[in-house]
Design an enzyme around this catalytic site. Structure first.
Site, PDB file in Angstrom:
ATOM      1  N   SER A  33      -5.611  -1.824   0.020  1.00 48.87           N
ATOM      2  CA  SER A  33      -5.855  -2.461   1.310  1.00 48.87           C
ATOM      3  C   SER A  33      -7.323  -2.697   1.608  1.00 48.87           C
ATOM      4  O   SER A  33      -7.647  -3.507   2.485  1.00 48.87           O
ATOM      5  CB  SER A  33      -5.236  -1.611   2.430  1.00 48.87           C
ATOM      6  OG  SER A  33      -5.720  -0.281   2.373  1.00 48.87           O
TER       7      SER A  33
ATOM      8  N   ASP B 152      -9.585   0.594  11.913  1.00 44.58           N
ATOM      9  CA  ASP B 152      -8.395   1.382  12.233  1.00 44.58           C
ATOM     10  C   ASP B 152      -8.621   2.799  11.716  1.00 44.58           C
ATOM     11  O   ASP B 152      -9.754   3.184  11.436  1.00 44.58           O
ATOM     12  CB  ASP B 152      -7.119   0.737  11.682  1.00 44.58           C
ATOM     13  CG  ASP B 152      -7.122   0.595  10.161  1.00 44.58           C
ATOM     14  OD1 ASP B 152      -7.942   1.247   9.493  1.00 44.58           O
ATOM     15  OD2 ASP B 152      -6.285  -0.172   9.632  1.00 44.58           O
TER      16      ASP B 152
ATOM     17  N   HIS C  77      -9.615   2.104   7.680  1.00 47.56           N
ATOM     18  CA  HIS C  77     -10.399   1.003   7.132  1.00 47.56           C
ATOM     19  C   HIS C  77     -11.621   0.692   7.990  1.00 47.56           C
ATOM     20  O   HIS C  77     -11.523   0.640   9.218  1.00 47.56           O
ATOM     21  CB  HIS C  77      -9.531  -0.252   7.018  1.00 47.56           C
ATOM     22  CG  HIS C  77      -8.288  -0.031   6.226  1.00 47.56           C
ATOM     23  ND1 HIS C  77      -7.091   0.327   6.804  1.00 47.56           N
ATOM     24  CD2 HIS C  77      -8.060  -0.094   4.895  1.00 47.56           C
ATOM     25  CE1 HIS C  77      -6.170   0.464   5.866  1.00 47.56           C
ATOM     26  NE2 HIS C  77      -6.724   0.222   4.700  1.00 47.56           N
TER      27      HIS C  77
END
Length: 319
Positions: free
Chosen positions: A62, A294, A297
């Site tokens: 991600s 978040d 990240h």
């Protein structure tokens, strides 16, 4: 250029690809386990000796995924608000950030393209493919089992298979000879880690940071071995651990105000489906003041800072 967020097994497999390819300046960048690259502003890179980078190819999770999971049956998605609110047009593209991610920043720095498209995007054009695509898939990890355990994503092994197919079709005469190997950032500083393992006061989890350091030592040993094994290739080590740690320890020097939580929602646990339109109601108004977007990240601002601090010095050893 190949941007990787791999496991050790994946990196070894990647070297086989590099060894089998031709001598053009396609670059392989290996980015490992939750690397949080960046510095505010652009990373314009001047390449020596009129060198050029014709394409960028991205593998990983991600941290570098630009939207492949939009087309996978998985819970690991971010193609909904408030993700992407600082991306051009405020579009949620499947990037796990408020804006762009390291794969885009690196591509821009090399002057290849502005954004690296997801390989699984059905609208992907042949012209886009010739200058590089992104195979990364959120929730993949060092072992193929990680993708199966966490959700249905493209494991790194699957990503390499796709890349091999891509080479057969499109890159007959293009090879990777330049590899930038990024280390692991301090995992114990991530908001989710502090929430889950840092106690009531959410302390930094020092044991996780030590794990990152131990991993990085093994990574450096592998890099030294690769330098001796793959003649004609050049490798550069990208120090993310201490750069990110400096960001967290001295945030005000970089213009940040919050390091212990993310911008989305409460910032303590929200990521993926938990960072959603309802989280927007209590999300921070200015993500550029936060190191993390978040619970796992970094923000676009943080990515820019870490890359800018490392990029030119790393690339000077690259060509």
């Amino acid at each position: 250029m190949i941007l990787l967020h791999p496991n050790l097994e994946m990196m070894l497999e990647g070297t086989k690809l590099i060894k089998s390819l031709s001598n053009t300046y396609t670059v392989a960048i290996l980015v490992c386990a939750h690397i949080f690259p960046n510095l505010r502003g652009s990373c314009a890179l001047k390449l020596p000796n009129n060198a050029t980078v014709p394409g960028i190819f991205v593998f990983g999770d991600s941290v570098v995924d630009t939207g492949n999971n939009n087309y996978n049956s998985t819970l690991c998605k971010s193609n909904f608000p408030p993700y992407g609110r600082d991306f051009p047009g405020g579009q949620a593209t499947g990037r796990f950030s408020d804006g762009i991610v390291p794969s885009d920043i690196v591509a821009q720095a090399f002057g290849v393209k502005k954004f690296v498209p997801a390989y699984l995007d059905p609208s992907l054009s042949t012209d886009e493919m010739l200058t590089g695509v992104n195979f990364a898939s959120a929730c993949s990890g060092y072992l193929p089992l990680t993708a199966t355990y966490k959700c249905i994503s493209l494991s790194l092994e699957n990503q390499l298979d796709l890349f091999k197919q891509y080479i057969v079709k499109r890159l007959y005469d293009t090879g990777a000879r330049r590899v930038v190997l990024g280390d692991s950032a301090p995992q114990g500083c991530v908001p989710a880690a502090r929430t889950n393992y840092g106690g009531l006061l959410r302390f930094i989890v020092e044991s996780f940071n030590q794990d990152s350091l131990d991993f990085n030592l093994k990574l450096q040993a592998m890099l030294k071995s690769l330098k001796n094994t793959l003649q004609g290739s050049r490798f550069a080590y990208f120090d993310l651990y201490y750069t990110v740690l400096d960001l967290i320890q001295k945030p005000h020097e970089y213009g940040f105000e919050v390091v212990g939580k993310g911008c989305c929602g409460t910032g303590f646990f929200e990521e993926g489906p938990l960072c959603n339109i309802f989280s927007s109601l209590i999300s921070c108004p200015n993500a550029s003041k936060y190191v993390f977007w978040d619970a796992s990240h970094p923000t676009q601002a943080a990515y820019n800072i870490v890359l800018a601090k490392n990029f030119n010095q790393t690339m000077s050893k690259f060509f």
